[in-house]
Design an enzyme around this catalytic site. Structure first.
Site: not given
Length: 523
Positions: A278, A15, A232, A372, A46, A48-50, A115, A337
């Site tokens: 979250r 990764g 998530h 997180r 995978w 998505q956010g960044g 976010e 998640h």
């Protein structure tokens, strides 16, 4: 077991953290071990956010650190948060130089998304929801052009080797099944992902089931914060395993959570509603699911048809399920998640075992605390991958050229026992039922007993034992922490959670002792 030696540093994982560390170690010879073709099976691809980073005023690293501490529910290491957020901008610039195609405005500035639990828009993105895939593509291209890195695809780590009180190498086996080979190496870096696949509903790639954390725990490494598993809140509930992710950036753009009655159920739950931390949103979504009220993410008013262009990954997953998110809400559920816990490391990425470093989701650095902050995962991976590379290089001395460490050829191996799929499914069901979004002592005790039964049903399968080791640590740490904090919610906690708390540390020996005690008690 066959044995072979290499002068290359062994990196387990493929990764973001693994690739970034391998590039940072150049020209030191590296053996990068990937169970799948590069880029296809990593959680990073995978994402998505960044990457979260303070890139524009009035934001600042200090504000980013403050948000990180607040989201972490009282156990974030403040100095770790400060140091990581101070480094964030430099890593964005480095990734840009390496070819990551971050979204930019006409003046060349980075386009930033907001976010959950962030005070500012600070998530640097690629094509809306393609950050992980595009960053990984850029790093993989660089890696393939780096002569010091040997990529070993189709192999995975099953254990660690020790000699003279230090980690001396790894045991590698063909990822399709086969007996392991012992590889002696000057140093080992574990960067092999998290534990989400230990749960029946997860956003993680299918192979990511805590095996790398488990093999470190089985070797005696101290594990930290293992009870803290982040769920998530907006995994797509469309019958797929793993569940596709509806990125948090959608809520940052104004998407709202509703139930089948059309009620916006985050009203009254938290002042930030859909952009609450979250753990808060995940529990609200979970409660709606348990009540049979079918939670959904409604992007229609906020994005309309723009979702197809601005969030192509989400739109494509919806299309596979026959949903047009411009016309209909997306069914969602809380899914495992990200694991805040893992191999405890210091500021340089060193574990408690000499000769072993760890970075990425498999490590626990103190940055995330009990919950997180969105998009801090990729940031942590970058920061600690470079730190590990720097510290390993210093520990090993002056780098040699790749020609000083010939490429490794692993021998063919005989057959080996593979995990029984029925037992893996049983393990995942036990974790979801007993160590899931909402926990209590009875459920966690039952979970530990079931993990023991799964392990006993196939006692000689090393791959399964790596999974059950991590599962045991999660459930044992969760049973030991009798308060609710962040992502760890105990329905039987009677006392009010203090504003600050302590991180947990546990070895597998300690966790097994607790599990064995429970097995002797009446169920």
């Amino acid at each position: 077991m066959q044995e072979i030696s290499t002068g290359r540093v062994v990196i387990v994982g493929a990764g973001l953290a693994a690739l970034y560390a391998a590039l940072a170690l150049a020209p030191r010879p590296v053996l990068l071990v990937s169970p799948d073709p590069l880029g296809s099976g990593a959680s990073s691809a995978w994402a998505q956010g960044g990457v979260a980073a303070a890139m524009a005023q009035p934001d600042s690293p200090e504000a980013h650190a403050t948000d990180t501490r607040r989201a972490g529910a009282g156990i974030v290491d403040a100095e770790v948060a400060r140091s990581v957020t101070r480094e964030a901008r430099d890593h964005i610039l480095t990734l840009t130089d390496l070819g990551a195609p971050f979204d930019r405005d006409a003046a060349g500035g980075y386009l930033l998304s907001r976010e959950a639990a962030h005070a500012f828009a600070r998530v640097v993105r690629v094509r809306g929801d393609q950050a992980g895939a595009e960053i990984m593509r850029a790093l993989a291209a660089q890696l393939r052009q780096t002569p010091s890195v040997q990529l070993l695809e189709g192999w995975l780590a099953t254990g660690l080797r020790s000699a003279a009180g230090r980690v001396s190498g790894v045991e590698l086996a063909p990822s399709g099944g086969g007996a392991p080979v012992a590889v002696t190496a000057p140093a080992v870096l574990l960067a092999g992902g998290g534990s989400g696949g230990l749960y029946a509903l997860t956003t993680n790639p299918a192979r990511i089931r805590g095996q790398v954390a488990g093999l470190a725990a089985r070797a005696g490494a101290v594990m930290a914060d293992m009870e803290f598993v982040q769920f998530h809140p907006t995994a797509m509930d469309i019958g797929l395993d793993p569940a596709p992710l509806a990125t948090e950036a959608l809520r940052g753009e104004g998407a709202v959570l509703i139930n089948r009655l059309g009620e916006r159920f985050m009203d009254g739950q938290h002042p930030d509603r859909e952009l609450a931390p979250r753990d808060v949103v995940a529990r609200a979504v979970y409660a709606q699911s348990r009540a049979g009220l079918r939670p959904m993410l409604d992007t229609r008013a906020a994005l309309g048809d723009r979702i197809h262009q601005e969030f192509p990954g989400v739109a494509a997953a919806c299309a596979r399920a026959g949903i047009d998110p411009a016309q209909h809400p997306i069914p969602v559920a809380a899914a495992a998640h990200y694991h805040m816990g893992g191999i405890e490391t210091n500021a340089a990425g060193r574990s408690s075992l000499r000769g072993l470093w760890a970075c990425g989701e498999v490590a626990s650095t103190g940055l995330h605390g009990a919950n997180r902050l969105a998009s801090n995962g990729l940031l942590e991976a970058l920061v600690y991958a470079r730190r590990c590379a720097t510290d390993m290089a210093a520990a090993l001395g002056e780098a040699s050229e790749a020609t000083d460490a010939p490429e490794l050829t692993l021998p063919q191996t005989g057959p080996a026992e593979v995990p029984d799929p029925a037992l893996v499914a049983r393990l995942r069901a036990a974790m979801t039922a007993g160590a899931g979004v909402i926990r209590d002592a009875s459920g966690l005790s039952a979970c530990l007993r079931e993990i023991a039964a799964v392990e006993a049903a196939q006692p000689d399968c090393t791959a399964l034992r790596n999974m059950t080791a991590t599962a045991t640590l999660i459930a044992a740490a969760a049973l030991t922490r009798t308060e609710s904090r962040g992502a760890h919610f105990r329905s039987d906690a009677t006392q009010e959670t203090a504003q600050t708390g302590s991180r947990s540390r546990m070895t597998l020996t300690e966790a097994l002792r607790l599990r064995d005690t429970l097995q002797k008690e009446p169920a």
